[in-house]
Design an enzyme around this catalytic site. Structure first.
Site, mmCIF file in Angstrom:
data_model
loop_
_atom_site.group_PDB
_atom_site.id
_atom_site.type_symbol
_atom_site.label_atom_id
_atom_site.label_comp_id
_atom_site.label_asym_id
_atom_site.label_seq_id
_atom_site.Cartn_x
_atom_site.Cartn_y
_atom_site.Cartn_z
ATOM 1 N N GLY A 72 21.919 13.330 -33.082
ATOM 2 C CA GLY A 72 20.897 12.797 -32.271
ATOM 3 C C GLY A 72 21.034 11.134 -32.282
ATOM 4 O O GLY A 72 21.739 10.493 -32.999
ATOM 5 N N GLY A 119 23.279 17.085 -35.218
ATOM 6 C CA GLY A 119 22.780 17.974 -34.231
ATOM 7 C C GLY A 119 23.855 18.171 -33.171
ATOM 8 O O GLY A 119 23.896 19.272 -32.432
ATOM 9 N N GLU A 142 22.492 14.064 -42.917
ATOM 10 C CA GLU A 142 21.083 13.649 -42.506
ATOM 11 C C GLU A 142 20.359 13.202 -43.989
ATOM 12 O O GLU A 142 19.632 12.230 -44.027
ATOM 13 C CB GLU A 142 20.138 14.485 -41.902
ATOM 14 C CG GLU A 142 20.868 15.104 -40.189
ATOM 15 C CD GLU A 142 21.991 15.851 -40.409
ATOM 16 O OE1 GLU A 142 22.153 16.233 -39.128
ATOM 17 O OE2 GLU A 142 22.578 16.139 -41.413
ATOM 18 N N ASP A 150 19.039 19.727 -39.982
ATOM 19 C CA ASP A 150 18.199 20.459 -38.647
ATOM 20 C C ASP A 150 19.202 21.146 -37.653
ATOM 21 O O ASP A 150 20.078 21.332 -37.992
ATOM 22 C CB ASP A 150 17.188 19.141 -38.230
ATOM 23 C CG ASP A 150 18.039 18.416 -37.481
ATOM 24 O OD1 ASP A 150 19.043 17.902 -37.692
ATOM 25 O OD2 ASP A 150 17.156 17.690 -36.369
#
Length: 383
Positions: A72, A119, A142, A150
């Site tokens: 991300g 991601g 993360e 996620d």
């Protein structure tokens, strides 16, 4: 939506149609192909269009430059920190897309030449075939910046053998291409120099038949053998330590193992674990443990709640402090709030896991006849 620095003339995702083959190229090489809102929208557009297209049989996805995708766009999240829910739309669209990538109806092949993190790795691991090289690097770091695993990784990591998932999620440890294949996070290892030739062969194959695609990849792939010092050879220690009930107990158990002869590798890992956000670690451990008992759809819905509560600083602003220290000021000296595990209240952790009202949950269309429903523009948030 949060401001993102993207050249309007830059094709951040390139989609190509070659007879029965479709190719997606993540095309922000100078930014390690990070995932922005524009990237998510284009990926969703192409994948839905091609799943519905009877001519499309084989989907290839690759990254331009030396990275597949570094995950991300952290600066986008940071710049949106003062605007309420500025990143809600891109988060919703990404998690909705993750479900469709996992359940896609056409044969997908990820050609992963380099960095594949966070991601970004959600565009690799769920594919029918994921091809990695000696330059591939995977990690889910993360928790170290006050976030959580996620994009479906609370589900994917929790289903790895033993407690490897907890280890990867909490430590952000890196795996190389060989390790990814052995761990089951990739399907084939192909030397980097052969990747362009493999891509050409798959294009000339021009079919999506899984057996034919697999046979073609296997003409180029090598049998992998782990290096002696691979973390995957430390399974007994990882399972012993990372099966503990709490982050504090995991760290204590890890410290005991670190004191034993031959376990020098634990020191740097332990140091990184202790420097991570205490709040991020607690949220991540619980999410992985819940993921073991959840469906993919349930995990994605949970991750959506977690992400929105973290970005809203419901219990802590650690995620923005983590991004600041890592990518903005680059001082690598985050000041966590609270600073130690003992001060992270379990009742506050409960708050970020609490379900939203039904209309505000992520809509994951699990029925085949409405498979592509649940889009952001039809959600309560858009209205």
């Amino acid at each position: 939506m949060a401001k993102e620095v993207v050249n309007p003339d830059e094709l951040v995702v390139v989609g190509e149609e070659l007879d029965h083959v479709r190719i997606i190229t993540l095309n922000r090489p100078r930014h390690l192909n990070v995932i922005s809102s524009k990237v998510v929208s284009l990926l969703a557009k192409y994948l839905e269009q091609w799943e519905r297209d009877e001519q499309a049989q084989l989907i290839l996805i690759k990254g331009a430059g030396r990275a597949f995708s570094a995950g991300g766009d952290l600066k986008m999240f940071y710049e949106g920190r003062k605007s309420k829910d500025s990143c809600l739309e891109v988060v919703y669209r990404m998690y909705w897309l993750c479900y469709h990538i996992h359940t896609y109806k056409k044969t997908q092949v990820a050609l992963v030449q380099g960095i594949s993190m966070g991601g970004g790795a959600s565009l690799m691991v769920p594919m029918k075939f994921s091809v990695v090289t000696e330059k591939t690097v995977f990690a889910t770091p993360e928790a170290s910046i006050g976030f959580h695993v996620d994009c479906g990784f609370s589900y994917m990591l929790s289903h790895l053998p033993g407690h490897l998932g907890e280890y990867l999620a909490l430590t952000g440890a890196r795996l190389n291409g060989k390790e990814l294949v052995v761990a089951g996070l990739a399907t084939h290892f192909v030397p980097l120099e052969k990747l362009p030739e493999l891509e050409k062969r798959l294009i000339s194959l021009n079919v999506g038949d899984e057996n034919s695609v697999k046979a073609t990849i296997e003409e180029f792939s090598l049998h992998v053998q782990l290096d002696e010092d691979s973390i995957l050879n430390k399974k007994q220690i990882i399972d012993e330590c990372f099966s503990k009930d709490s982050v504090a107990d995991i760290i204590k158990s890890f410290e005991v193992e670190a004191s034993k002869e031959g376990n020098e590798w634990i020191g740097p890992v332990l140091k990184g674990l202790k420097r991570s956000s205490p709040t991020g670690l607690k949220i991540t451990l619980r999410s992985i443990r819940e993921g073991r008992k959840q469906t993919l759809a349930e995990s994605l819905k949970k991750e959506f709640r977690l992400t929105m509560n973290i970005l809203r600083t419901t219990i802590s602003a650690d995620v923005y402090e983590g991004i600041r220290a890592l990518t903005i000021d680059k001082d690598n000296a985050p000041k966590w709030d609270p600073p130690i595990l003992d001060q992270v209240d379990d009742e506050k952790i409960d708050l970020v896991f609490r379900p939203f009202t039904e209309d505000l949950e992520l809509k994951v269309p699990e029925q085949e006849d409405c498979r592509w429903d649940g889009k952001y523009e039809n959600s309560a948030y858009a209205k």
